[in-house]
Design a protein around this motif. Structure first.
Motif, short mmCIF file in Angstrom:
data_model
loop_
_atom_site.label_atom_id
_atom_site.label_comp_id
_atom_site.label_asym_id
_atom_site.label_seq_id
_atom_site.Cartn_x
_atom_site.Cartn_y
_atom_site.Cartn_z
N ARG A 67 13.93 -3.49 4.26
CA ARG A 67 13.81 -2.64 5.45
C ARG A 67 13.00 -1.39 5.13
N ILE A 68 13.18 -0.85 3.95
CA ILE A 68 12.38 0.32 3.54
C ILE A 68 10.90 -0.05 3.50
N ARG A 114 14.56 6.41 6.62
CA ARG A 114 15.69 7.18 6.05
C ARG A 114 17.00 6.41 6.17
N ALA A 115 17.19 5.72 7.29
CA ALA A 115 18.41 4.92 7.46
C ALA A 115 18.46 3.80 6.43
N ALA A 116 17.32 3.16 6.16
CA ALA A 116 17.28 2.09 5.16
C ALA A 116 17.53 2.63 3.76
N LEU A 117 17.01 3.81 3.47
CA LEU A 117 17.27 4.43 2.17
C LEU A 117 18.76 4.72 1.99
N ARG A 118 19.39 5.24 3.06
CA ARG A 118 20.82 5.51 2.99
C ARG A 118 21.61 4.22 2.82
N GLU A 119 21.21 3.17 3.53
CA GLU A 119 21.89 1.89 3.43
C GLU A 119 21.78 1.32 2.02
N ARG A 309 8.47 -7.70 12.51
CA ARG A 309 8.85 -7.55 11.09
C ARG A 309 10.32 -7.16 10.96
N ALA A 310 10.76 -6.27 11.80
CA ALA A 310 12.18 -5.86 11.77
C ALA A 310 13.08 -7.03 12.15
N GLN A 311 12.68 -7.81 13.17
CA GLN A 311 13.48 -8.96 13.57
C GLN A 311 13.57 -9.99 12.45
N ARG A 312 12.48 -10.17 11.73
CA ARG A 312 12.51 -11.14 10.63
C ARG A 312 13.50 -10.70 9.54
N SER A 317 18.77 -11.16 6.97
CA SER A 317 20.08 -10.58 6.67
C SER A 317 21.20 -11.44 7.25
N ALA A 318 21.03 -11.89 8.49
CA ALA A 318 22.04 -12.74 9.11
C ALA A 318 22.17 -14.07 8.36
N LEU A 319 21.05 -14.59 7.88
CA LEU A 319 21.07 -15.85 7.13
C LEU A 319 21.85 -15.70 5.83
#
Length: 335
Positions: A67-68, A114-119, A309-312, A317-319
């Protein structure tokens, strides 16, 4: 008595030896052995759970890293769109709306980064906790997250789960432990018998020996309460084992089907949607530079590329979540 001579003092001694003739000692040894096996089976349940927790934390950290990377790729595109909008405004060919809209997209992507970095940091912290890594030791993520392959037939995982699932093994070990306790209690219903021998010497009578047989009382109605408790526990564990087998079968089949559905979704996004979005953006950008398209088409194509790209990544992640759920259902490592 104080002044009596020693020859006038009497004495008596008795030795009593009890024997367990019902076979309870061997049953007690077997019961302890079954309890040890139960402890090992329960420990294996915790071991498998901890291993899957490590895998889940690692996969979460690597997905956050993807995601980053996607957010940073989107930032490059968004910055280019913003630069183009500002250039159009300087040339008098655009309006203030264009750079304002481009700045909005850029800010959203910065927030996503930033959210991806935190995650990622949260998952690394969970991984450090699961591995019991000291705080001063760095955690490096070296293995990449690839697209999981197709699964074997569902029947294969069903058979493996019913044969090796640690929760089923623990339930079977618990049943064996209860059966051993029941066997021991049944053998203890037989009273102990013994022999005793003694000697008695009184001052006014000759010395004589005593020999006889002894037995425990009560002879019947022994261990009724403990036997009833163990019998009920054994019946409960049998029902629990049957319910557990059916639940595992449902979960394995359900997660297997969900995994295959998620995999088809990911393949569609990877092989069709993402190349189409990349081609659409490239064509829109080239046409805009040639003066055939307006700025809005470029901005729309860039937004769609970032979205696909985000949907992929979300599909990936769901997979992986379905893959880990299937691993938990079958009671082992990730398939």
């Amino acid at each position: 008595l104080k002044d009596a001579p020693l020859r006038e003092l009497g004495y008596s001694a008795t030795v009593d030896a009890l024997f367990d003739l019902g076979g309870a000692p061997s049953a007690r040894v077997e019961e302890v052995s079954r309890d040890v096996e139960l402890a090992r089976a329960e420990r294996n349940v915790d071991r498998v759970h901890a291993r899957l927790q490590v895998i889940a934390s690692y996969v979460g950290a690597q997905l956050a890293q993807l995601r980053i990377a996607a957010a940073r790729e989107g930032l490059v595109i968004a910055q280019g769109v913003l630069d183009a909008a500002q250039k159009r405004l300087e040339l008098g060919a655009g309006s203030d709306f264009e750079p304002a809209s481009a700045e909005l997209e850029l800010s959203k992507l910065k927030a996503a980064e930033r959210a991806a970095l935190r995650e990622r940091d949260e998952h690394v912290m969970a991984l450090r906790e699961a591995l019991d890594v000291p705080a001063e030791t760095d955690v490096l993520l070296t293995t990449t997250i690839d697209e999981p392959e197709a699964l074997q037939p569902a029947a294969t995982y069903m058979k493996d789960a019913l044969a090796h699932h640690p929760a089923l093994a623990a339930s079977q070990a618990r049943t064996a432990s209860l059966e051993a306790s029941q066997k021991r209690l049944e053998r203890e219903t037989f009273p102990k018998l013994g022999v005793y021998a003694g000697v008695d010497a009184s001052p006014v009578s000759p010395i004589f020996a005593i020999i006889g047989i002894s037995g425990e009382l009560p002879v019947a109605q022994r261990n009724q309460g403990p036997r009833a408790v163990v019998a009920q526990g054994l019946q409960t564990e049998t029902v629990r084992n049957e319910l557990l087998q059916r639940r595992i079968a449902r979960e394995v089949r359900g997660f297997w089907a969900a995994y295959e559905g998620r995999r088809a979704e990911l393949l569609e996004l990877t092989q069709a949607a993402l190349p189409a979005a990349q081609r659409s953006f490239a064509l829109a950008e080239a046409a805009w530079k040639a003066g055939r398209f307006d700025w809005f088409r470029v901005a729309f194509a860039a937004r769609e590329l970032v979205l696909v790209r985000a949907q992929r990544i979300e599909a990936l992640s769901a997979l992986w979540n379905e893959r880990l759920s299937l691993a938990r259902a079958r009671g082992g490592d990730a398939p």
